[in-house]
Scaffold this motif. Structure first.
Motif, PDB file in Angstrom:
ATOM      1  N   ASN A 172      75.886 127.427  49.481  1.00 41.18           N
ATOM      2  CA  ASN A 172      76.240 127.754  48.184  1.00 41.18           C
ATOM      3  C   ASN A 172      77.499 126.750  47.779  1.00 41.18           C
ATOM      4  O   ASN A 172      78.074 126.877  46.647  1.00 41.18           O
ATOM      5  CB  ASN A 172      76.578 129.317  47.827  1.00 41.18           C
ATOM      6  CG  ASN A 172      75.546 130.120  47.913  1.00 41.18           C
ATOM      7  OD1 ASN A 172      74.770 129.833  46.941  1.00 41.18           O
ATOM      8  ND2 ASN A 172      75.216 130.851  48.800  1.00 41.18           N
ATOM      9  N   VAL A 173      77.822 125.857  48.622  1.00 39.56           N
ATOM     10  CA  VAL A 173      79.128 124.907  48.178  1.00 39.56           C
ATOM     11  C   VAL A 173      78.832 124.206  46.874  1.00 39.56           C
ATOM     12  O   VAL A 173      79.723 123.951  46.209  1.00 39.56           O
ATOM     13  CB  VAL A 173      79.110 123.794  49.367  1.00 39.56           C
ATOM     14  CG1 VAL A 173      78.078 122.791  49.433  1.00 39.56           C
ATOM     15  CG2 VAL A 173      80.408 123.371  49.128  1.00 39.56           C
TER      16      VAL A 173
ATOM     17  N   GLY B  18      68.804 137.984  42.216  1.00 42.86           N
ATOM     18  CA  GLY B  18      67.469 137.529  42.266  1.00 42.86           C
ATOM     19  C   GLY B  18      66.903 136.688  43.617  1.00 42.86           C
ATOM     20  O   GLY B  18      66.047 137.128  44.010  1.00 42.86           O
ATOM     21  N   ILE B  19      67.960 136.001  44.041  1.00 45.87           N
ATOM     22  CA  ILE B  19      67.733 135.091  45.150  1.00 45.87           C
ATOM     23  C   ILE B  19      67.606 136.268  46.344  1.00 45.87           C
ATOM     24  O   ILE B  19      66.550 135.997  47.012  1.00 45.87           O
ATOM     25  CB  ILE B  19      69.022 134.327  45.268  1.00 45.87           C
ATOM     26  CG1 ILE B  19      68.718 133.175  44.394  1.00 45.87           C
ATOM     27  CG2 ILE B  19      68.663 133.463  46.728  1.00 45.87           C
ATOM     28  CD1 ILE B  19      70.082 132.476  44.419  1.00 45.87           C
ATOM     29  N   LEU B  20      68.381 136.986  46.452  1.00 45.15           N
ATOM     30  CA  LEU B  20      68.583 137.975  47.501  1.00 45.15           C
ATOM     31  C   LEU B  20      67.173 138.827  47.472  1.00 45.15           C
ATOM     32  O   LEU B  20      66.621 139.022  48.417  1.00 45.15           O
ATOM     33  CB  LEU B  20      69.918 138.803  47.548  1.00 45.15           C
ATOM     34  CG  LEU B  20      71.347 138.265  48.142  1.00 45.15           C
ATOM     35  CD1 LEU B  20      72.085 139.082  47.676  1.00 45.15           C
ATOM     36  CD2 LEU B  20      70.816 137.730  49.306  1.00 45.15           C
ATOM     37  N   ALA B  21      67.020 139.452  46.211  1.00 51.86           N
ATOM     38  CA  ALA B  21      65.645 140.145  46.166  1.00 51.86           C
ATOM     39  C   ALA B  21      64.374 139.440  46.534  1.00 51.86           C
ATOM     40  O   ALA B  21      63.685 140.145  47.476  1.00 51.86           O
ATOM     41  CB  ALA B  21      65.626 140.684  44.558  1.00 51.86           C
ATOM     42  N   VAL B  22      64.092 138.267  46.331  1.00 50.96           N
ATOM     43  CA  VAL B  22      63.070 137.555  47.104  1.00 50.96           C
ATOM     44  C   VAL B  22      63.121 137.141  48.271  1.00 50.96           C
ATOM     45  O   VAL B  22      62.129 137.476  49.003  1.00 50.96           O
ATOM     46  CB  VAL B  22      62.907 136.112  45.875  1.00 50.96           C
ATOM     47  CG1 VAL B  22      62.038 135.246  46.487  1.00 50.96           C
ATOM     48  CG2 VAL B  22      62.676 136.463  44.405  1.00 50.96           C
TER      49      VAL B  22
ATOM     50  N   ALA C  53      72.740 132.852  34.934  1.00 50.37           N
ATOM     51  CA  ALA C  53      71.693 133.289  35.836  1.00 50.37           C
ATOM     52  C   ALA C  53      70.615 132.554  36.165  1.00 50.37           C
ATOM     53  O   ALA C  53      70.383 132.254  37.358  1.00 50.37           O
ATOM     54  CB  ALA C  53      71.359 134.746  35.294  1.00 50.37           C
ATOM     55  N   SER C  54      70.120 131.824  35.214  1.00 50.43           N
ATOM     56  CA  SER C  54      68.951 131.187  35.310  1.00 50.43           C
ATOM     57  C   SER C  54      69.283 129.875  36.283  1.00 50.43           C
ATOM     58  O   SER C  54      68.491 129.375  37.264  1.00 50.43           O
ATOM     59  CB  SER C  54      68.537 130.456  33.977  1.00 50.43           C
ATOM     60  OG  SER C  54      67.937 131.555  33.363  1.00 50.43           O
ATOM     61  N   VAL C  55      70.405 129.348  36.179  1.00 51.51           N
ATOM     62  CA  VAL C  55      71.045 128.016  36.856  1.00 51.51           C
ATOM     63  C   VAL C  55      71.214 128.526  38.189  1.00 51.51           C
ATOM     64  O   VAL C  55      70.762 127.816  39.336  1.00 51.51           O
ATOM     65  CB  VAL C  55      72.348 127.329  36.295  1.00 51.51           C
ATOM     66  CG1 VAL C  55      72.711 126.260  37.256  1.00 51.51           C
ATOM     67  CG2 VAL C  55      71.775 126.799  35.370  1.00 51.51           C
ATOM     68  N   THR C  56      71.590 129.658  38.507  1.00 51.54           N
ATOM     69  CA  THR C  56      71.953 130.147  39.755  1.00 51.54           C
ATOM     70  C   THR C  56      70.684 130.536  40.633  1.00 51.54           C
ATOM     71  O   THR C  56      70.640 130.028  41.681  1.00 51.54           O
ATOM     72  CB  THR C  56      72.929 131.448  39.733  1.00 51.54           C
ATOM     73  OG1 THR C  56      74.011 130.970  39.260  1.00 51.54           O
ATOM     74  CG2 THR C  56      72.871 132.091  41.069  1.00 51.54           C
TER      75      THR C  56
ATOM     76  N   ASP D  50      66.362 126.740  47.429  1.00 49.62           N
ATOM     77  CA  ASP D  50      66.512 126.294  48.830  1.00 49.62           C
ATOM     78  C   ASP D  50      67.154 127.404  49.703  1.00 49.62           C
ATOM     79  O   ASP D  50      66.965 127.464  50.878  1.00 49.62           O
ATOM     80  CB  ASP D  50      67.280 125.096  49.021  1.00 49.62           C
ATOM     81  CG  ASP D  50      68.570 124.988  48.162  1.00 49.62           C
ATOM     82  OD1 ASP D  50      68.961 125.976  47.360  1.00 49.62           O
ATOM     83  OD2 ASP D  50      69.471 124.444  48.685  1.00 49.62           O
ATOM     84  N   ASN D  51      68.023 128.264  49.085  1.00 46.11           N
ATOM     85  CA  ASN D  51      68.614 129.362  49.781  1.00 46.11           C
ATOM     86  C   ASN D  51      67.627 130.433  50.399  1.00 46.11           C
ATOM     87  O   ASN D  51      67.698 131.007  51.348  1.00 46.11           O
ATOM     88  CB  ASN D  51      69.603 130.135  48.741  1.00 46.11           C
ATOM     89  CG  ASN D  51      70.846 129.233  48.569  1.00 46.11           C
ATOM     90  OD1 ASN D  51      70.674 127.938  48.469  1.00 46.11           O
ATOM     91  ND2 ASN D  51      71.888 129.730  47.861  1.00 46.11           N
TER      92      ASN D  51
END
Length: 194
Positions: free
Chosen positions: A18-19, A52-56, A114-117, A123-124
């Protein structure tokens, strides 16, 4: 595995993956400088996108593949679209004959952040899935808790950088140009699988 060691690994994994978010957050803070609800919108948007990233990633790690690997690069289209929109807004604003004038502050929207994140986290997801799959339920819970705590640290760091006089002046003057460039670059990197 020892909980402290696992938490340490989670800190390193979060920082490495996340840098680039610190720069994006600083640009959002610079754009919303002096505007009401800027910190709230950015923090809420960052948490929403990262959740959202974590949920996926968690769902994929436990066998519920919500997004096939072939789809992940297309998440890059979202930051590209937002970057093009920001570039058009900057171009329209600069059409007044003062291309180097500081950008007018505008509160970033929670859903925009949120959309950009989320899009930047494609890739995360690819990194987190195998880590979560091998960590088991308890280990994954440690990663998730540490990651969510570090989101607040990242938001604070983005705000810190955007409020340093030298950095704030540069971001205030050039942020309206830099944000579209960064968003489009992130989108291209995601599309190209980088």
């Amino acid at each position: 595995m020892n909980g402290a060691v696992l938490a340490g690994r989670a800190v390193v994994l979060f920082a490495v993956t996340n840098v680039d978010d610190i720069l994006v957050l600083a640009l959002f803070f610079a754009r919303g400088a002096g505007q009401a609800r800027t910190t709230r919108n950015i923090a809420a948007g960052q948490y929403l996108g990262f959740a959202g990233i974590l949920a996926v990633a968690v769902a994929a790690a436990f066998g519920a593949t919500l997004l096939p690997d072939e789809v992940l690069p297309y998440l890059g289209l979202l930051p590209i679209a937002l970057g093009v929109k920001a570039a058009i807004q900057a171009w329209r604003r600069d059409g007044d004959g003062e291309p180097d004038a500081p950008a007018a502050p505008r509160t970033p929207g929670m859903l925009e952040v949120a959309s950009v994140t989320f899009a930047n986290g494609g890739d995360n997801i690819g990194v987190y899935v195998p880590v979560f799959a091998t960590a088991g339920a308890g280990g994954t819970a440690v990663y998730v808790v540490v990651f969510l705590a570090l989101v607040a640290v990242w938001v604070a760091a983005g705000r810190f950088f955007a409020t340093r006089p030298v950095i704030a002046k540069a971001l205030g003057r050039w942020g309206h140009i830099l944000l579209p460039v960064v968003l489009i670059a992130i989108g291209l990197l995601i599309l190209l699988g980088g």
